[in-house]
Structure formats: C-alpha cells, structure tokens
Design an enzyme around this catalytic site. Structure first.
Site, PDB file in Angstrom:
ATOM      1  N   GLU A 223      -0.648  -4.615  -4.184  1.00  0.00           N
ATOM      2  CA  GLU A 223       0.307  -4.134  -5.177  1.00  0.00           C
ATOM      3  C   GLU A 223       1.638  -3.853  -4.482  1.00  0.00           C
ATOM      4  O   GLU A 223       1.680  -3.160  -3.461  1.00  0.00           O
ATOM      5  CB  GLU A 223      -0.240  -2.865  -5.840  1.00  0.00           C
ATOM      6  CG  GLU A 223       0.559  -2.390  -7.032  1.00  0.00           C
ATOM      7  CD  GLU A 223      -0.095  -1.195  -7.724  1.00  0.00           C
ATOM      8  OE1 GLU A 223       0.603  -0.518  -8.485  1.00  0.00           O
ATOM      9  OE2 GLU A 223      -1.300  -0.933  -7.469  1.00  0.00           O
TER      10      GLU A 223
ATOM     11  N   ASP B 189       5.956   8.563  -9.144  1.00  0.00           N
ATOM     12  CA  ASP B 189       5.707   8.499  -7.712  1.00  0.00           C
ATOM     13  C   ASP B 189       5.901   9.843  -7.024  1.00  0.00           C
ATOM     14  O   ASP B 189       6.798  10.612  -7.365  1.00  0.00           O
ATOM     15  CB  ASP B 189       6.652   7.474  -7.063  1.00  0.00           C
ATOM     16  CG  ASP B 189       6.350   6.061  -7.517  1.00  0.00           C
ATOM     17  OD1 ASP B 189       5.158   5.733  -7.614  1.00  0.00           O
ATOM     18  OD2 ASP B 189       7.298   5.305  -7.781  1.00  0.00           O
TER      19      ASP B 189
END
Length: 267
Positions: A47, A58
């Site tokens: 990924e 994130d």
C-alpha cells in the site's frame, strides 16, 4: 502483476502481508528502492500513501512523512511515473491510499484512469462519502481497480451492511478507533467484531491501523482475516537519515512479519 483478490485467495497457510509506505519519504528514489525491497522480502500486497497536506486519518509518524514528502516536491504525477516503472519489476499488487480531495481536484474519472494506467490495482479513500461510493465503485470496476472501503469499530449495523454491499470483493477493517499509528495492544473484542462481519459476507477482510508488532500479528491472524496492513512501523524505519540503514531495517522487519503471518494450524 496479479489482482489483489487473486493474491489473497492464493494464500492457503497464511494471511497476506501488506506493508504501507508513504510515497516520497524519505525520497522518491527511497520509495523506489523500498517497493522493490518489500516485494523481495515477502510482501504480498504493498500500500502506497499519496502525501496530503491534511491527513486526518493518519497518526504523527505518517503525518510527518507526508509533510517531508510534500516539502521535497512529491506529486501524484511523480508517483505515477515511478509506479509505471516499478510495477513491471515487482509481483506484489500495489494499492494507492489517498484522500478524496486529490481525487476531486484531478477529476474522479481522470484520477482513476491515470492510476490504473500506471499499474495500480486497488485504491483506499478513507474519507470517501458512502453516498458517493457507487459512482467511484462503478468507475473502478470498469478499470479493474479494487475499491477498498473501510469498516470501523464505531460503524453502525446499517453502515456495515451498506459497505458490504458496495464493496467489490475486499473490505478494510480498522482495528481501533482514531488515527493510524503504533499501538501496544489490539483489543480482543475486535475478534468478535470481525466474526460478526464474516457472518454477513464472504468477501475478504484485511485488518489495519495500529498493528506494528509480531505479537499483534500473531493475535489478529487467529481471527481468520485475509490480510494484515502494517503502516507506521515501516514508515518510521524509512525515516532513518542513513537510507541504506533504513532500507536494511525495513527488510529485516518485513521478513519477521512474513514469518508471523503463518497461521498457527500450520506451525
């Protein structure tokens, strides 16, 4: 490269190992070397995160990596050029992780066409509104792109069923609430949560967010998932100022995780 589903379905004695790295961190060349190294060290799928200025899902490690990559001039076009070159050299299918704004800014159809042409096999858009997923899903289907939707521990039963119905063949289960990042423990209640999802669908499940240690991988593979996504732990190792040392650290870590994803019944 084979498709994401073909790759995961071909694994009989283990679940898939899916490392995550941020494109352009520590450098464009570092990303190139990391992709080839991860592929050679046992990654089944890789990924790749497209750096974004406001990465809401994130944690601090990936946020910093995105900031560094953007400061060094990382762009989608540079990433696509890199993917075009590397995708023919590696066997692991590549998944793009991106927020929705870059997709909208380029134009949804153009964005998806461009990444498919470059060799990307799947896409994760964590902030994609479910109401707009049908259009994106249709485009992805015609481009042979796997649109991977996310289910979180806070998702309602109605939302879970909608995501199951809208997903192609693979669903990303978020292992904890909050942003990505290294955590010490994965809640054991996730096992029940995954069982509940599996009782509703035969689609494949991958698990990510917060998984960073061998003991955690050994824990979650007992839940009969099809793949484990490990992000911040890889990204942090690539931040090493000594690029060669960082890549070597990534290789050893990837090899250790490859051993960890073997299911206990085969040990």
């Amino acid at each position: 490269m084979t498709t994401i589903l073909d790759t995961l379905q071909s694994l009989e004695d283990r679940c898939g190992l899916i490392p995550f790295i941020t494109a352009g961190s520590p450098s464009l060349e570092g990303t190139r070397e990391a992709l080839k190294l991860l592929d050679a060290s046992g990654a089944d799928i890789i990924e790749v995160g497209l750096p974004y200025s406001d990465p809401l899902a994130d944690g601090p490690v990936i946020q910093q990596a995105s900031k560094t990559a953007l400061q060094q001039g990382m762009t989608l076009d540079k990433l696509l050029q890199l993917i075009e070159q590397v995708s023919t050299e590696i066997k692991a299918p590549l998944v793009l992780f991106t927020y929705y704004n870059p997709v909208l800014a380029r134009g949804i159809s153009i964005f998806l066409q461009d990444i498919a042409n470059a060799g990307i096999k799947g896409i994760v858009i964590p902030d994609l509104p479910l109401e707009e997923a049908d259009y994106v899903s249709t485009l992805c289907f015609h481009l042979s792109l796997e649109l991977i939707l996310l289910i979180t521990p806070t998702s309602s039963d109605v939302r879970i069923n909608n995501i199951i119905n809208k997903s192609h063949g693979l669903i990303y289960v978020v292992s904890s609430t909050g942003v990505t990042g290294v955590r010490n423990n994965i809640q054991s209640s996730m096992g029940e949560f995954i069982s509940n999802i599996k009782s509703r669908t035969n689609k494949l499940l991958i698990l990510g967010f917060g998984i960073a240690q061998v003991k955690q991988v050994e824990q979650v593979i007992q839940w009969d998932i099809d793949g484990v996504v490990i992000g911040s732990a890889f990204v942090k190792r690539l931040e090493n100022p000594d690029c060669t040392e960082g890549l070597n650290d990534v290789r050893h870590f990837c090899l250790s995780m490859r051993k960890a994803v073997v299911k206990s019944s085969t040990l």
